[in-house]
Design a protein around this motif. Structure first.
Motif, mmCIF file in Angstrom:
data_model
loop_
_atom_site.group_PDB
_atom_site.id
_atom_site.type_symbol
_atom_site.label_atom_id
_atom_site.label_comp_id
_atom_site.label_asym_id
_atom_site.label_seq_id
_atom_site.Cartn_x
_atom_site.Cartn_y
_atom_site.Cartn_z
ATOM 1 N N ARG A 422 -29.851 9.020 102.008
ATOM 2 C CA ARG A 422 -28.638 8.430 101.435
ATOM 3 C C ARG A 422 -28.603 8.620 99.926
ATOM 4 N N LEU A 423 -29.775 8.539 99.325
ATOM 5 C CA LEU A 423 -29.882 8.578 97.873
ATOM 6 C C LEU A 423 -30.699 9.803 97.470
ATOM 7 N N ALA A 424 -30.206 10.533 96.493
ATOM 8 C CA ALA A 424 -30.934 11.701 96.000
ATOM 9 C C ALA A 424 -30.994 11.664 94.478
ATOM 10 N N LEU A 425 -32.180 11.891 93.956
ATOM 11 C CA LEU A 425 -32.357 12.011 92.510
ATOM 12 C C LEU A 425 -32.716 13.458 92.201
ATOM 13 N N GLU A 426 -32.150 13.964 91.122
ATOM 14 C CA GLU A 426 -32.387 15.372 90.803
ATOM 15 C C GLU A 426 -32.451 15.554 89.296
ATOM 16 N N MET A 427 -33.320 16.428 88.889
ATOM 17 C CA MET A 427 -33.408 16.791 87.472
ATOM 18 C C MET A 427 -33.553 18.308 87.381
ATOM 19 N N GLN A 428 -32.628 18.931 86.654
ATOM 20 C CA GLN A 428 -32.698 20.374 86.462
ATOM 21 C C GLN A 428 -32.824 20.650 84.970
ATOM 22 N N TRP A 429 -33.731 21.552 84.651
ATOM 23 C CA TRP A 429 -33.977 21.863 83.242
ATOM 24 C C TRP A 429 -34.002 23.379 83.091
ATOM 25 N N LEU A 430 -33.184 23.892 82.179
ATOM 26 C CA LEU A 430 -33.169 25.324 81.885
ATOM 27 C C LEU A 430 -33.520 25.496 80.416
ATOM 28 N N GLN A 431 -34.520 26.300 80.132
ATOM 29 C CA GLN A 431 -35.017 26.445 78.762
ATOM 30 C C GLN A 431 -35.042 27.923 78.377
ATOM 31 N N GLY A 432 -34.257 28.257 77.334
ATOM 32 C CA GLY A 432 -34.331 29.605 76.787
ATOM 33 C C GLY A 432 -35.503 29.694 75.833
ATOM 34 N N LEU A 433 -36.373 30.688 76.034
ATOM 35 C CA LEU A 433 -37.587 30.756 75.231
ATOM 36 C C LEU A 433 -37.393 31.547 73.941
ATOM 37 N N ASN A 434 -36.337 32.342 73.839
ATOM 38 C CA ASN A 434 -36.162 33.141 72.635
ATOM 39 C C ASN A 434 -35.687 32.306 71.449
ATOM 40 N N ILE A 435 -34.692 31.473 71.694
ATOM 41 C CA ILE A 435 -34.111 30.688 70.612
ATOM 42 C C ILE A 435 -34.527 29.236 70.697
ATOM 43 N N GLY A 436 -35.031 28.841 71.846
ATOM 44 C CA GLY A 436 -35.452 27.452 72.004
ATOM 45 C C GLY A 436 -34.318 26.529 72.386
ATOM 46 N N ASP A 437 -33.238 27.107 72.926
ATOM 47 C CA ASP A 437 -32.136 26.265 73.372
ATOM 48 C C ASP A 437 -32.318 25.950 74.859
ATOM 49 N N GLY A 438 -31.513 25.019 75.336
ATOM 50 C CA GLY A 438 -31.683 24.662 76.742
ATOM 51 C C GLY A 438 -30.614 23.724 77.256
ATOM 52 N N LEU A 439 -30.798 23.352 78.503
ATOM 53 C CA LEU A 439 -29.857 22.484 79.203
ATOM 54 C C LEU A 439 -30.658 21.582 80.136
ATOM 55 N N VAL A 440 -30.387 20.275 80.066
ATOM 56 C CA VAL A 440 -31.035 19.304 80.946
ATOM 57 C C VAL A 440 -29.960 18.600 81.759
ATOM 58 N N VAL A 460 -26.806 17.964 79.303
ATOM 59 C CA VAL A 460 -27.179 17.859 77.895
ATOM 60 C C VAL A 460 -27.637 19.226 77.371
ATOM 61 N N PHE A 461 -26.838 19.792 76.463
ATOM 62 C CA PHE A 461 -27.192 21.061 75.817
ATOM 63 C C PHE A 461 -27.920 20.779 74.513
ATOM 64 N N TYR A 462 -28.797 21.686 74.142
ATOM 65 C CA TYR A 462 -29.459 21.557 72.847
ATOM 66 C C TYR A 462 -29.867 22.943 72.363
ATOM 67 N N GLY A 463 -30.142 23.032 71.059
ATOM 68 C CA GLY A 463 -30.642 24.289 70.500
ATOM 69 C C GLY A 463 -29.616 24.981 69.626
ATOM 70 N N ARG A 466 -26.729 30.264 68.496
ATOM 71 C CA ARG A 466 -26.808 31.656 68.952
ATOM 72 C C ARG A 466 -27.215 31.754 70.417
ATOM 73 N N GLY A 467 -27.701 30.643 70.958
ATOM 74 C CA GLY A 467 -28.270 30.702 72.295
ATOM 75 C C GLY A 467 -27.243 30.557 73.397
ATOM 76 N N LEU A 468 -27.622 31.001 74.570
ATOM 77 C CA LEU A 468 -26.755 30.896 75.739
ATOM 78 C C LEU A 468 -26.354 29.442 75.984
ATOM 79 N N PHE A 469 -27.322 28.530 75.846
ATOM 80 C CA PHE A 469 -27.042 27.113 76.067
ATOM 81 C C PHE A 469 -26.675 26.405 74.758
ATOM 82 N N GLY A 470 -27.341 26.799 73.695
ATOM 83 C CA GLY A 470 -27.153 26.110 72.416
ATOM 84 C C GLY A 470 -25.741 26.211 71.882
#
Lengths: 486, 275
Positions: A422-440, A460-463, A466-470
């Motif tokens: 019935r209940l699902a918890l999920e966490m997805q994290w994508l981290q670009g290693l070149n620029i250090g940007d990411g998405l949580v 949540v975007f960060y970085g 210039r980055g794909l996520f940032g």
């Protein structure tokens, strides 16, 4: 502060509306409008016939065939959902979107089936696709029907499945999904993508269905899938004033001081025969391994912003699409609590933006190799933990390209279900290693009943910009939604 | 010499005669209980058809009485000693077109192959075959329970007949099964099971499960057992989870036994296309 290269155009006094793109060739008020409206009406007729007339026809067939014990089964589906998103930085509304997805599935005798699904969408905020987007990278047959700047309708699926002795045919508007990866795409490129919410929307919703003829042919232990796509539709990239407009110089050209950019209409291939795409997938299960070989001869779905400097210092961006041969494959196998999987693709011709001032058209060409390796762990009850490594490599040593030659992204997905799913918890994290940007992306979902589901989460975007996520650092958001499925 | 040989034959024959006589007369005595492993082998030797298709309605009932229901079409076939199972979800709409496929290999030590088709992803996803103790799609049945389909994983357990009882008023033999190793127990999620085996039809009418800490975990009731095409077929399974108060009811209908499949339902392409 995020630098928006497209705002430069506005500063030059050029009103850039990608729906009515600035350029010498076309205008949205041109005489072609009448023809466009006719096409819109044709699509509306298709939608109505798919959702209403076909079931009626099927019901008649059912009645007519009762004496012969023919069986026709009709299943109607409807999903109604509302999802709201608030930007975290300023608590401004990013979207308040209501979707209705009616569908019908008709199963005829002899295994023949028909499926039609539509999507009606209303967004109260109109931040994702402000105004009326041009859809000029979409074939007229696949365009959405826009009622106004807030609402639209689209035929999402309309296909027949016909099993025969030698092949299983699927003909009509449909999605063709290749590949093994989650979150980012390597081989899942047969259908283009709508980037109105970057990669935040489910791929099921953001993948653009295409008019396709598909044949699955069993060859012993190998299944061959042949695909022919006469639908010349390509990625739908958000326009400059949209919330998720691309701004990174890796994806859009940036004018150098003393020049100005004018954006021309994209030169979309439009011949359904000579510009069609073809593909082949061979898949097999061999000694515990799921293997596939993939080949696609297609136009790359991303428009290439070639620069015409004949009127320097005015630079005209003339977007084009170019063909490429894509050769790739996938694998997966399970070992104890682990599943290993991967996919790789080599594209013979890809095009990258360069800031080399001596370059004629601002574009460098090179083969492109990208791959993903994934490891899923099922060692804990009702839990999946999955990690992936992506690499995107420009094969040739090109000069001045605005992105790194090798770009690496890692992803981590953790999902656990509770209360008998019935209940699902999920966490997805994508981290670009070149620029250090990411998405949580944390998310919680709860099924009140079989029909009612609610969910909440954040993107949540960060970085760096210039980055794909940032580049979407300012678009981080909180999300809340509810869906009713009937 | 001849007298001694006759005595030896008599000494061997008498106990056998006693056992045979006791069984023939229906005398139930603890020391006359059959050997546990042979009981398990008899359960597994029961004819359950080369190929079966059936509708399976799953009711998921939480401790407050709230009920969710899934309608599925499930298929099972044998490929030699190996078993293939496919389950296609038809209702409700939010799980419609989800499908599960497993190849359950008889050879000891060979891990099963499993796939799940998720319509939201439109992909057939390979999943680990070692998640035998995970609960299947929100039910109180584990993946292993689903694959065994009433049979017993003989290689996983040590068996012992521990007595006699009744289930729903029907006499049955109590068969205790204990995982061979701690790691098997952890994998299955059970430290012990006790099944009440109906020796007339070699079906467990009731099974009690204890978790790895030794706490009472679940009880399975198997009811409405009827012959379909000459094969004894359970049509109602009720699994009660004593730790959570959750209950799962399986109602089985439209059962069709055949010698051959008339279509391919046990392939990745099939679960992707759906029924």
């Amino acid at each position: 502060m995020t630098f928006d290269p497209w705002s430069f155009l506005d500063r030059q006094g050029l009103t850039v509306n990608l729906f009515c793109r600035v350029g010498p060739h076309k205008s949205c008020e041109s005489s072609g409008w009448t023809g466009l409206r006719t096409l819109l009406h044709i699509r509306l007729v298709l939608l109505v016939s798919g959702l209403i007339l076909m079931p009626l026809f099927a019901a008649q067939a059912q009645t007519a065939g009762q004496d012969e014990e023919d069986e026709v089964e009709i299943v109607y589906t409807l999903r109604a959902s509302t999802e709201g998103a608030l930007e975290i930085d300023n608590l401004d509304g990013q979207k308040l979107e209501t979707e209705l997805l009616p569908g019908v599935e008709v199963a005829f005798d002899e295994g023949i089936r028909f499926t039609a699904k539509g999507r009606f969408r209303y967004d109260a905020f109109d931040e994702l696709e402000p105004g009326s987007p041009s859809q000029d990278t979409t074939s007229p047959e696949s365009r959405r029907l826009r009622f106004n700047s807030n609402s639209e309708a689209e035929l999402r699926e309309f296909f027949f499945e016909v099993p025969t002795d030698f092949a299983y045919f699927v003909v009509g508007k449909q999605q063709t999904v290749w590949g093994q990866s989650d979150g980012l795409k390597v081989l899942d490129v047969v259908n283009p993508q709508d980037f109105r919410e970057f990669i935040l929307d489910d791929f099921e919703d953001s993948r653009i269905p295409l008019w396709t003829v598909k044949a699955e042919i069993p060859l012993g232990d190998v299944l061959a899938e042949l695909v022919w796509i006469p639908d010349t539709t390509y990625n739908d990239i958000p326009e400059p004033d949209a919330a998720y407009a691309f701004t990174s110089p890796s994806f859009v050209p940036v004018p150098v001081p003393g020049t100005r950019f004018v954006l021309d209409d994209p030169d979309r291939p439009d011949n359904p025969i000579s510009d069609s795409d073809i593909g082949l997938r061979l898949s097999a299960f061999v000694d515990g391994w799921d293997l596939s070989f993939n080949y696609l001869y297609a136009y790359d779905d991303t428009e290439i912003p070639f620069q015409n400097r004949d009127s320097f210092p005015t630079v005209v961006i003339e977007p084009e699409f170019r063909r490429t041969h894509l050769i790739g494959g996938t694998f997966s196998n399970a070992f104890g609590d682990f599943v290993v999987r991967g996919e790789a693709a080599l594209s013979t011709n890809r095009y990258f933006i360069t800031d080399n001032p001596n370059d004629d058209d601002g574009i460098e060409e090179s083969p492109n190799f990208n791959y993903v390796l994934g490891l899923d762990w099922y060692g804990m009850r009702d839990t999946l933990i999955s990690g992936q490594l992506f690499q995107d490599i420009i094969v040739d040593n090109t000069e001045g390209v605005t992105r790194d030659r090798t770009e690496t992204t890692i992803t981590l997905l953790a999902r656990r279900s509770f209360l008998n799913d019935r209940l699902a918890l999920e966490m997805q994290w994508l981290q670009g290693l070149n620029i250090g940007d990411g998405l949580v992306r944390p998310k919680v979902q709860y099924d009140f009943t079989d029909s009612v589901t609610v969910w909440g989460g954040a993107d949540v975007f960060y970085g760096g910009a210039r980055g794909l996520f940032g580049q979407f650092d300012g678009e981080s958001r909180l999300v809340l939604g509810v869906a009713l499925t009937l | 010499m001849l007298f001694r040989q006759n005595l030896r034959v008599l000494a061997l024959a008498l106990p056998c005669l006693a056992v045979l006589t006791a069984e023939h007369m229906g005398v139930a005595r603890a020391d006359a209980l059959p050997e546990g492993r042979s009981v398990a082998e008899n359960v597994n030797a029961r004819d359950d058809g080369q190929y079966v298709s059936r509708q399976l309605v799953m009711q998921l009932i939480d401790s407050g009485g709230s009920t969710r229901e899934r309608t599925t079409r499930s298929f099972r076939t044998y490929d030699g000693e190996d078993k293939k199972i496919a389950i296609y979800f038809e209702q409700p709409r939010n799980v419609r077109d989800t499908a599960f496929l497993t190849f359950d290999y008889a050879e000891a030590g060979e891990q099963d192959d499993q796939w799940l088709y998720l319509p939201a992803l439109r992909k057939v996803r390979r999943i680990s075959g070692s998640d035998r103790g995970d609960y299947f799609m929100g039910t109180d049945f584990t993946y292993d329970d689903m694959k065994l389909d009433g049979k017993i994983a003989i290689g996983d357990y040590a068996f012992q007949s521990v007595g006699r009882d009744t289930a729903d008023g029907i006499p049955c033999l109590l068969l205790e099964a204990t995982p061979q190793t701690d790691s098997v127990a952890q994998e299955l999620g059970y430290s012990r099971t006790v099944s009440c085996i109906d020796e007339e039809i070699w079906i467990a009418r009731r099974t009690e499960y204890w978790d790895t800490q030794g706490n009472r975990l679940k009880t399975l009731h198997v009811r409405d057992i009827a012959q379909v095409s000459g094969i004894w077929t359970p049509q109602l399974l009720v699994m009660e989870n004593h730790k959570t108060g959750h209950k799962t009811v399986f109602r089985i209908s439209d059962v069709v036994y055949k010698d051959e499949m008339d279509r391919d339902v046990f392939s990745q392409a099939a679960i992707r296309r759906g029924l």
